[in-house]
Scaffold this motif. Structure first.
Motif, PDB file in Angstrom:
ATOM      1  N   LYS A 356       0.800  -1.395   0.028  1.00 29.78           N
ATOM      2  CA  LYS A 356      -0.080  -0.168   0.085  1.00 29.78           C
ATOM      3  C   LYS A 356       0.935   1.138  -0.072  1.00 29.78           C
ATOM      4  O   LYS A 356       2.119   1.056   0.395  1.00 29.78           O
ATOM      5  CB  LYS A 356      -0.975  -0.015   1.251  1.00 29.78           C
ATOM      6  CG  LYS A 356      -1.991  -0.955   1.146  1.00 29.78           C
ATOM      7  CD  LYS A 356      -2.892  -1.027   2.463  1.00 29.78           C
ATOM      8  CE  LYS A 356      -3.842  -1.782   2.533  1.00 29.78           C
ATOM      9  NZ  LYS A 356      -4.944  -1.605   3.845  1.00 29.78           N
ATOM     10  N   GLN A 360      -3.424   3.274  -0.069  1.00 30.39           N
ATOM     11  CA  GLN A 360      -4.192   2.596  -1.491  1.00 30.39           C
ATOM     12  C   GLN A 360      -3.358   1.441  -1.768  1.00 30.39           C
ATOM     13  O   GLN A 360      -1.946   1.415  -1.754  1.00 30.39           O
ATOM     14  CB  GLN A 360      -3.986   3.761  -2.550  1.00 30.39           C
ATOM     15  CG  GLN A 360      -4.705   3.404  -3.732  1.00 30.39           C
ATOM     16  CD  GLN A 360      -4.509   4.473  -4.885  1.00 30.39           C
ATOM     17  OE1 GLN A 360      -4.792   5.486  -4.394  1.00 30.39           O
ATOM     18  NE2 GLN A 360      -4.852   4.111  -6.144  1.00 30.39           N
ATOM     19  N   VAL A 362      -1.111  -0.878  -3.951  1.00 33.09           N
ATOM     20  CA  VAL A 362      -0.179  -0.911  -5.242  1.00 33.09           C
ATOM     21  C   VAL A 362       0.702  -1.963  -5.582  1.00 33.09           C
ATOM     22  O   VAL A 362       1.424  -1.962  -6.499  1.00 33.09           O
ATOM     23  CB  VAL A 362       0.475   0.478  -4.967  1.00 33.09           C
ATOM     24  CG1 VAL A 362      -0.312   1.757  -5.084  1.00 33.09           C
ATOM     25  CG2 VAL A 362       1.417   0.412  -3.793  1.00 33.09           C
ATOM     26  N   ASN A 363       0.534  -3.116  -4.447  1.00 35.54           N
ATOM     27  CA  ASN A 363       1.322  -4.127  -4.897  1.00 35.54           C
ATOM     28  C   ASN A 363       2.719  -3.993  -5.366  1.00 35.54           C
ATOM     29  O   ASN A 363       3.046  -4.522  -6.286  1.00 35.54           O
ATOM     30  CB  ASN A 363       0.402  -5.008  -6.181  1.00 35.54           C
ATOM     31  CG  ASN A 363      -0.856  -5.366  -5.697  1.00 35.54           C
ATOM     32  OD1 ASN A 363      -0.988  -5.713  -4.534  1.00 35.54           O
ATOM     33  ND2 ASN A 363      -1.910  -5.050  -6.463  1.00 35.54           N
ATOM     34  N   ALA A 366       4.929   1.331  -7.624  1.00 30.40           N
ATOM     35  CA  ALA A 366       3.935   2.459  -7.822  1.00 30.40           C
ATOM     36  C   ALA A 366       5.060   3.599  -8.389  1.00 30.40           C
ATOM     37  O   ALA A 366       6.299   3.733  -8.267  1.00 30.40           O
ATOM     38  CB  ALA A 366       3.505   2.869  -6.416  1.00 30.40           C
ATOM     39  N   PRO A 376      -2.056   7.586 -10.651  1.00 32.08           N
ATOM     40  CA  PRO A 376      -2.995   6.817 -10.967  1.00 32.08           C
ATOM     41  C   PRO A 376      -2.910   6.266 -12.467  1.00 32.08           C
ATOM     42  O   PRO A 376      -3.484   5.004 -12.523  1.00 32.08           O
ATOM     43  CB  PRO A 376      -4.338   7.501 -10.373  1.00 32.08           C
ATOM     44  CG  PRO A 376      -4.255   8.766 -10.793  1.00 32.08           C
ATOM     45  CD  PRO A 376      -2.847   8.909 -10.249  1.00 32.08           C
ATOM     46  N   SER A 377      -2.015   6.837 -13.165  1.00 33.90           N
ATOM     47  CA  SER A 377      -2.013   6.278 -14.583  1.00 33.90           C
ATOM     48  C   SER A 377      -1.222   5.078 -14.491  1.00 33.90           C
ATOM     49  O   SER A 377      -0.968   4.576 -15.670  1.00 33.90           O
ATOM     50  CB  SER A 377      -1.753   7.482 -15.329  1.00 33.90           C
ATOM     51  OG  SER A 377      -0.226   7.995 -15.133  1.00 33.90           O
ATOM     52  N   SER A 379      -0.353   1.528 -13.422  1.00 30.00           N
ATOM     53  CA  SER A 379      -0.823   0.511 -12.488  1.00 30.00           C
ATOM     54  C   SER A 379      -0.313  -0.863 -12.975  1.00 30.00           C
ATOM     55  O   SER A 379      -0.322  -1.361 -14.028  1.00 30.00           O
ATOM     56  CB  SER A 379      -2.460   0.461 -12.722  1.00 30.00           C
ATOM     57  OG  SER A 379      -2.917  -0.784 -12.096  1.00 30.00           O
ATOM     58  N   GLY A 381      -1.283  -3.736 -12.060  1.00 27.72           N
ATOM     59  CA  GLY A 381      -2.204  -4.772 -11.892  1.00 27.72           C
ATOM     60  C   GLY A 381      -2.372  -5.441 -10.620  1.00 27.72           C
ATOM     61  O   GLY A 381      -1.987  -4.913  -9.345  1.00 27.72           O
ATOM     62  N   ASN A 422       3.332   2.314 -18.393  1.00 32.62           N
ATOM     63  CA  ASN A 422       2.203   2.243 -17.595  1.00 32.62           C
ATOM     64  C   ASN A 422       1.938   1.181 -16.376  1.00 32.62           C
ATOM     65  O   ASN A 422       0.935   1.121 -15.928  1.00 32.62           O
ATOM     66  CB  ASN A 422       1.001   2.171 -18.595  1.00 32.62           C
ATOM     67  CG  ASN A 422       1.054   0.862 -19.433  1.00 32.62           C
ATOM     68  OD1 ASN A 422       1.695   0.015 -19.216  1.00 32.62           O
ATOM     69  ND2 ASN A 422      -0.260   0.799 -20.179  1.00 32.62           N
ATOM     70  N   GLY A 423       3.106   0.276 -16.474  1.00 32.20           N
ATOM     71  CA  GLY A 423       2.897  -0.854 -15.243  1.00 32.20           C
ATOM     72  C   GLY A 423       2.389  -2.122 -15.863  1.00 32.20           C
ATOM     73  O   GLY A 423       2.668  -3.059 -14.995  1.00 32.20           O
TER      74      GLY A 423
END
Length: 532
Positions: A356, A360, A362-363, A366, A376-377, A379, A381, A422-423
């Protein structure tokens, strides 16, 4: 009486059993030994070094008699057999062979032979002064002025400089790998413990920042995990007077960190981002006296939770992930930040053990905006199922992620993955089975090749010690893997390689870490690799 009768009977049985096992002729049952199916002479390989595809002759016994079941292995890779006699085997050095031992295999039996060096195009520079180098681990190396390099870590001498105890964990190295004798005054210098990272500051005075887990530099106290250095390696310091009129030497930086800094980034505006394993920003207050009127120092502290931004003078920047109402940092990550990368647009990538950030999910990875808030753009997953230990950024913005995980973003990816900006996982990069241990570091070569390192003995079926070179798609590089690997020193706990620095304008890499051998050659934590 029954008790003694039973004991006599038992002894009789045991005696009978013993008689059956010992020959009445007195022969030694262990005299006969099984002879090995294959024997390789001690120096039974000629030449003792060769490239992939070249022929070598192995001498010994039993080759022809076992020809239908025989395999000749170069560090675990089977070689094409060209010709056999009972006492010789002529073979070709196989593709993906690496420096190490030669062995013969018959069925499930292995017969080990001599050491063999596989030479290639990706080679340790044996003229570079690696054999002496650092007497302790090197954690970071950065380029500085005039083609020189600043190295930091846990050493107390470099290149047998004669300044042992005066190059404590910080040294400057000339381009040829020799220590720069003009760095480090002839007095106690450096820190009292580990230095993790370094940065060169812009400006005509050419000063440096170093950060880690120390609380003292050059004998000056309250230098808390970050220090500003003059170009000659001395501490940038000021003179102040205590309440009783005593002159005190203090760090020019107003404050620091209580804990360990793992990563440091200097922004274009001079502000300093720190991430790592800490919870407090601390600032010494020298304007205090004790009950008896004596001088007293107190560390004023502010909770900041694993990341903080400082102003250029070392004071706390309360505009970065900070709660002004509570006078403390926001929640931040709920675990450690192992690695952070400052992006060209001022955003910060963080990765580690957390799940977190500011509450929030975030695994473990981040991206943060320029004010420390979550972006937030970005991620990932589901992210990795276990911790991220390191990451590196490619020229195109994609990230190579390494650690000790089995899946990433729901895909089966063993310990290494590539993600887009973008992750999202990039499925075009896949290493297959990967390593049988931890991966602690990843580095991208100028041509896009990826070097991963850690603590492992096998990678996708190949025997390799702690290092392997991959293509930009994740496959084992076909010609950059003749090096047998790295050997860690006895105190290493984070993988053998900590940093790889391409030399600008040269086809070469500087490699530092906690290793004491590189490709089975003595190399005290600092080597140079050349490639075509």
């Amino acid at each position: 009486m029954k008790k003694y009768t039973y004991l006599i009977a038992l002894l009789a049985v045991l005696g009978a059993c013993t008689k059956d096992k010992i020959s009445s002729k007195g022969d030694d049952p262990y005299k006969e030994q099984v002879k090995p199916a294959i024997y390789i002479n001690k120096d039974g390989i000629s030449p003792a070094r060769a490239r992939v595809g070249e022929e070598v002759l192995i001498s010994g016994k039993g080759f022809l008699a076992n020809k239908d079941k025989l395999a000749i292995l170069f560090n675990g890779v089977s070689a094409p057999i060209l010709a056999l006699t009972d006492t010789t085997a002529r073979v070709k050095v196989p593709a993906q062979a690496a420096t190490g031992n030669v062995a013969a295999q018959v069925d499930q039996q292995y017969f080990f032979g001599p050491f063999f060096r596989v030479t290639g195009v990706f080679e340790m520079d044996t003229l570079f002064p690696s054999k002496v180098a650092a007497n302790g681990g090197i954690s970071d190396i950065i380029p500085v002025e005039d083609g020189k390099y600043l190295v930091v870590g846990d050493f107390t001498d470099f290149d047998n400089s004669g300044k042992e105890g005066k190059l404590n964990r910080v040294a400057r190295i000339n381009h040829d790998g020799k220590v720069d004798g003009s760095f480090g005054p002839d007095k106690k210098n450096g820190t009292n413990t580990f230095v993790a990272t370094a940065a060169a500051l812009p400006g005509a005075d050419r000063r440096y920042l170093v950060a880690g887990a120390f609380n003292n530099y050059e004998g000056v106290n309250f230098v808390n995990s970050i220090a500003l250095l003059n170009n000659n390696g001395s501490l940038a310091a000021d003179k102040i007077f205590s309440p009783t009129g005593k002159e005190i030497t203090v760090s020019s930086l107003k404050g620091g960190i209580s804990g360990q800094v793992a990563n440091m980034h200097v922004q274009a505006d001079g502000r300093i981002l720190l991430t790592g394993f800490f919870r407090f920003y601390v600032q010494p207050n020298y304007n205090l006296t004790g009950a008896a009127g004596q001088d007293s120092v107190h560390l004023d502290s502010v909770q900041i939770n694993g990341l903080v931004r400082l102003m250029p003078d070392g004071s706390l920047d309360s505009t970065y992930n900070y709660d002004l109402a509570k006078h403390m940092g926001k929640e931040g990550p709920n675990g450690y930040i192992n690695r952070s990368i400052l992006l060209p647009d001022g955003k910060l990538l963080i990765a580690g053990t957390f799940t977190k950030y500011n509450g929030q999910a975030v695994n473990r990875i981040a991206r943060l905006n320029a004010d420390g808030s979550i972006d937030p753009s970005f991620s990932a997953g589901a992210g990795p199922d276990q911790n991220i230990l390191n990451m590196t950024r490619q020229a195109d913005g994609k990230l190579i992620i390494v650690g000790r995980f089995n899946t990433f973003g729901g895909l089966k990816l063993a310990n290494v993955a590539r993600i887009n900006e973008n992750g999202v996982v990039d499925p075009t990069f896949n290493v297959g089975a990967g390593s049988n241990g931890y991966l602690f570091n990843a580095h991208v070569m100028p041509g896009g090749e990826v070097i991963v390192s850690g603590i492992f003995t096998e990678f996708s079926g190949l025997v390799r010690n702690n290092m392997i070179v991959l293509t930009d798609k994740g496959a084992i590089h076909p010609s950059y893997n003749t090096i047998g690997g790295v050997t860690l020193d006895q105190n290493a706990n984070s993988g053998g390689i900590t940093q790889i620095l391409p030399q600008v304008g040269e086809k070469s890499l500087l490699v530092v870490g906690t290793f004491t051998k590189f490709d089975y050659r003595d190399a005290n934590r600092f080597v140079r690799i050349t490639y075509p």
